[in-house]
Design a protein around this motif. Structure first.
Motif, short mmCIF file in Angstrom:
data_model
loop_
_atom_site.label_atom_id
_atom_site.label_comp_id
_atom_site.label_asym_id
_atom_site.label_seq_id
_atom_site.Cartn_x
_atom_site.Cartn_y
_atom_site.Cartn_z
N GLY A 108 0.81 -1.22 0.00
CA GLY A 108 0.00 0.00 0.00
C GLY A 108 0.84 1.26 0.00
N GLU A 109 0.13 2.39 -0.06
CA GLU A 109 0.83 3.68 -0.11
C GLU A 109 0.64 4.41 1.21
OE1 GLU A 109 0.84 5.16 -4.53
OE2 GLU A 109 -0.07 6.69 -3.25
N TYR A 110 1.70 4.86 1.79
CA TYR A 110 1.64 5.49 3.11
C TYR A 110 2.47 6.76 3.12
CZ TYR A 110 -0.01 0.87 4.20
OH TYR A 110 -0.72 -0.29 4.18
N ILE A 111 2.10 7.68 4.00
CA ILE A 111 2.97 8.84 4.20
C ILE A 111 3.89 8.53 5.37
CG2 ILE A 111 3.07 11.26 4.90
CD1 ILE A 111 0.69 11.82 3.23
N ALA A 112 5.18 8.77 5.16
CA ALA A 112 6.16 8.58 6.22
C ALA A 112 6.68 9.95 6.63
CB ALA A 112 7.32 7.73 5.70
N LEU A 113 6.66 10.19 7.92
CA LEU A 113 7.20 11.45 8.45
C LEU A 113 8.40 11.11 9.31
CD1 LEU A 113 7.15 14.42 9.40
CD2 LEU A 113 5.40 13.75 11.06
N ASP A 114 9.49 11.83 9.11
CA ASP A 114 10.71 11.55 9.86
C ASP A 114 11.17 12.84 10.53
OD1 ASP A 114 13.18 10.72 10.73
OD2 ASP A 114 14.10 10.68 8.75
N PHE A 115 11.09 12.86 11.85
CA PHE A 115 11.46 14.07 12.59
C PHE A 115 12.43 13.73 13.71
CE2 PHE A 115 10.83 16.76 16.32
CZ PHE A 115 11.12 18.00 15.78
N GLY A 116 13.53 14.49 13.78
CA GLY A 116 14.42 14.25 14.92
C GLY A 116 15.89 14.41 14.61
N GLY A 117 16.24 14.77 13.38
CA GLY A 117 17.65 15.03 13.07
C GLY A 117 17.80 16.48 12.64
N THR A 118 18.59 16.70 11.61
CA THR A 118 18.83 18.06 11.14
C THR A 118 17.67 18.54 10.27
OG1 THR A 118 21.08 17.26 10.98
CG2 THR A 118 20.67 19.41 10.05
N ASN A 119 17.00 17.59 9.61
CA ASN A 119 15.90 17.93 8.70
C ASN A 119 14.61 17.27 9.14
OD1 ASN A 119 17.41 19.17 6.33
ND2 ASN A 119 18.50 17.24 6.64
N VAL A 120 13.49 17.88 8.77
CA VAL A 120 12.23 17.13 8.86
C VAL A 120 11.95 16.66 7.44
CG1 VAL A 120 10.90 19.29 8.78
CG2 VAL A 120 9.77 17.20 9.43
N ARG A 121 11.59 15.38 7.34
CA ARG A 121 11.37 14.80 6.00
C ARG A 121 10.00 14.15 5.94
NH1 ARG A 121 16.55 14.22 3.94
NH2 ARG A 121 18.12 14.13 5.56
N ALA A 122 9.37 14.27 4.79
CA ALA A 122 8.13 13.52 4.56
C ALA A 122 8.29 12.79 3.25
CB ALA A 122 6.94 14.47 4.50
N ALA A 123 7.66 11.63 3.14
CA ALA A 123 7.74 10.88 1.88
C ALA A 123 6.45 10.12 1.68
CB ALA A 123 8.91 9.91 1.91
N LEU A 124 6.09 9.99 0.42
CA LEU A 124 4.98 9.12 0.07
C LEU A 124 5.63 7.82 -0.42
CD1 LEU A 124 1.95 8.83 -0.33
CD2 LEU A 124 2.21 9.81 -2.60
N ILE A 125 5.37 6.73 0.31
CA ILE A 125 6.08 5.49 0.01
C ILE A 125 5.11 4.39 -0.38
CG2 ILE A 125 7.56 3.68 1.02
CD1 ILE A 125 8.93 5.82 2.63
N ARG A 126 5.45 3.70 -1.45
CA ARG A 126 4.60 2.59 -1.90
C ARG A 126 5.29 1.28 -1.52
NH1 ARG A 126 3.58 3.56 -7.74
NH2 ARG A 126 2.24 5.21 -6.94
N LEU A 127 4.61 0.48 -0.71
CA LEU A 127 5.15 -0.84 -0.33
C LEU A 127 4.51 -1.87 -1.25
CD1 LEU A 127 4.79 -0.63 3.56
CD2 LEU A 127 6.83 -0.14 2.20
N ARG A 128 5.36 -2.84 -1.67
CA ARG A 128 4.80 -3.83 -2.61
C ARG A 128 5.09 -5.24 -2.16
NH1 ARG A 128 6.31 -0.71 -8.08
NH2 ARG A 128 8.37 -0.39 -7.24
N GLY A 129 4.78 -5.53 -0.90
CA GLY A 129 5.06 -6.87 -0.42
C GLY A 129 6.53 -7.18 -0.61
N ASN A 130 6.81 -8.29 -1.23
CA ASN A 130 8.21 -8.69 -1.35
C ASN A 130 9.04 -7.83 -2.31
OD1 ASN A 130 8.79 -10.68 0.50
ND2 ASN A 130 7.54 -12.15 -0.62
N GLY A 131 8.37 -6.94 -2.99
CA GLY A 131 9.11 -6.11 -3.96
C GLY A 131 9.86 -4.97 -3.32
N GLN A 132 10.59 -4.29 -4.11
CA GLN A 132 11.36 -3.12 -3.69
C GLN A 132 10.41 -1.97 -3.38
OE1 GLN A 132 14.55 -3.30 -3.35
NE2 GLN A 132 14.98 -1.14 -2.99
#
Ligand code: GLC
Length: 426
Positions: A58-82
């Motif tokens: 599925g497609e999820y939004i990932a938020l990463d906070f806690g280093g020098t940058n705040v980052r957001a990404a839209l990530i598509r997971l495909r089971g065993n795929g990349q």
């Protein structure tokens, strides 16, 4: 000069016996932490996440906070795929005319800033679940409700300590309106890196950050508990490990930090502090008055990479930063200080990994482990990764062949997407 400089290098040198004692003490503190003994330096924070099945999609939004940058990404997971990063956005938390880490900012200001970055990756008209990698010690009793215990890494934003961080995020997203985004999971970056690695490799059971901050998580299998408990990833918050021999510079740095007496290991090994230690050493050697100057990771790396005969880069950086003109001998010592500081950081961190492995494998022989690591020190700092491997070999001998250190670049974001997909599985 030479005597004094040699003494300083000695202060940063850790021999094999000292390393072994760090590993053993670290192992003992994990055991104590699991028993709830207050003498442990570790918070042993539950993540409410086990390892992923690798079927997550599925497609999820990932938020990463806690280093020098705040980052957001839209990530598509495909089971065993990349996994695929569909879209990403990032902003620096500190700029020339603003700071989203200091006490000048409050919770609302910070989370509005974060929400704006999140919105950059959301497509209008869609609905998303969001996984949030929040890289600070947080107490939770489910996957959602992480409550910040206290800031680390010199963060000091008002009104966030003691709060449920995802509630602050939800409110900020509502203030912006528009796309429907539902935050469903909060995890530490160490947990994220481990989850991301376990999405790809069988033997991944330790995740660590060697960047701005330092911390490690591992899969606790509760073998000694005698109860049928499902394995869960625990965040050690081991930047707070304090059973260490500190030197003069460590003490000066700690005393002037936002939170003296806390995060003693982190202050000896992480990117936020190595440049500061280096600066304090130079102040001592060249009789300078210590001011609020830090060398950053890129400067330290450039100093370590200088292979020129006369160490031109070393001289240039020190001249630019401190107005100090180094003679030939001084330039050699300055490079040696940087080496000693970085090598100590790598060796200490490696010893803590061995402590975790000893805990996991008990008295059985050492099994296979993949230690997934993210962070600029491991990725980019000269001497760092190789000295980690060397220290692990010093402690484990031939068994060290079964321990793999892998760079899990971007694991903080991928792990957040995986957590959103997995949901609470323990
Ligand atoms: C600090 C935080 C910890 C985080 C680490 C790496 O030690 O307290 O939660 O994992 O930095 O970012």
């Amino acid at each position: 000069m030479a005597d004094k400089c040699e003494r300083i290098i000695d202060e940063f040198t850790i021999d094999r016996a000292a390393l072994e004692s760090v590993a053993a003490t670290f192992r003992r503190d994990i055991k104590r932490g699991l028993e709830g003994d207050e003498l442990s330096s570790f918070k042993m924070l539950k993540s409410y996440l086990g390892l992923p099945t690798r079927q997550e999609e599925g497609e999820y939004i990932a938020l990463d906070f806690g280093g020098t940058n705040v980052r957001a990404a839209l990530i598509r997971l495909r089971g065993n795929g990349q996994p695929e990063v569909v879209k990403k956005a990032a902003r620096k938390l500190v700029g020339s005319d603003y700071s989203y880490i200091s006490a000048a900012t409050d919770a609302q200001g910070l989370f509005d800033f974060i929400a704006a970055v999140v919105m950059e990756v959301a497509q209008p008209g869609q609905e998303y679940r969001l996984g949030h990698t929040f890289s600070f010690p947080s107490l939770q009793d489910n996957l959602y409700n992480a409550r910040l215990i206290s800031w680390t890494k010199e963060f000091a934003v008002r009104g966030v300590e003691g709060e449920i961080v995802n509630d602050l995020l939800v409110q900020a997203l509502q203030r912006r309106g528009g796309v429907k985004i539902e935050p469903v999971a909060v995890i530490n970056d160490t947990v994220a890196v481990l989850a991301a690695a376990a999405y790809k490799y069988d033997k991944a059971d330790i995740g660590s950050i060697c960047g701005t901050g330092h911390n490690t998580a591992y899969l606790e299998r509760y073998r000694d508990s005698g109860k049928a408990v499902k394995p869960m990833i625990l965040n050690l918050e081991c930047g707070n490990f304090d059973k260490l021999l500190t030197n003069t510079f460590d003490k000066v740095l700690d005393a002037a930090s936002e939170k003296p007496q806390e995060q003693r290991l982190e202050k000896m090994v992480s990117g936020r502090y190595l440049g500061r230690l280096f600066y304090l050493v130079l102040c001592d050697v060249f009789d300078l008055e210590a001011k609020g100057i830090d060398f950053d990771g890129a400067e330290l790396a450039a100093i370590l990479s200088d292979q020129t005969m006369l160490l031109d880069k070393v001289r240039e950086i020190v001249k630019e930063k401190l107005g100090l003109v180094l003679d030939d001998e001084a330039a050699v010592w300055v490079k040696a200080f940087a080496e000693a500081i970085v090598v100590r950081a790598a060796r200490l961190t490696a010893a803590t990994y061995v402590g975790i492995i000893w805990h996991m494998d008990g008295d059985a022989c050492i099994g296979e482990h993949i230690i997934a690591i993210d962070g600029s020190l491991f990725e980019k700092m000269p001497l760092y990764a190789e000295n980690m491997r060397k220290a692990i070999y010093e402690l484990l001998g031939a068994d060290s062949d079964r321990i793999k250190l892998v760079l899990e670049n971007g694991g903080s974001s991928l792990g957040a997407a995986i957590a959103a997909a997995v949901g609470q599985n323990v």
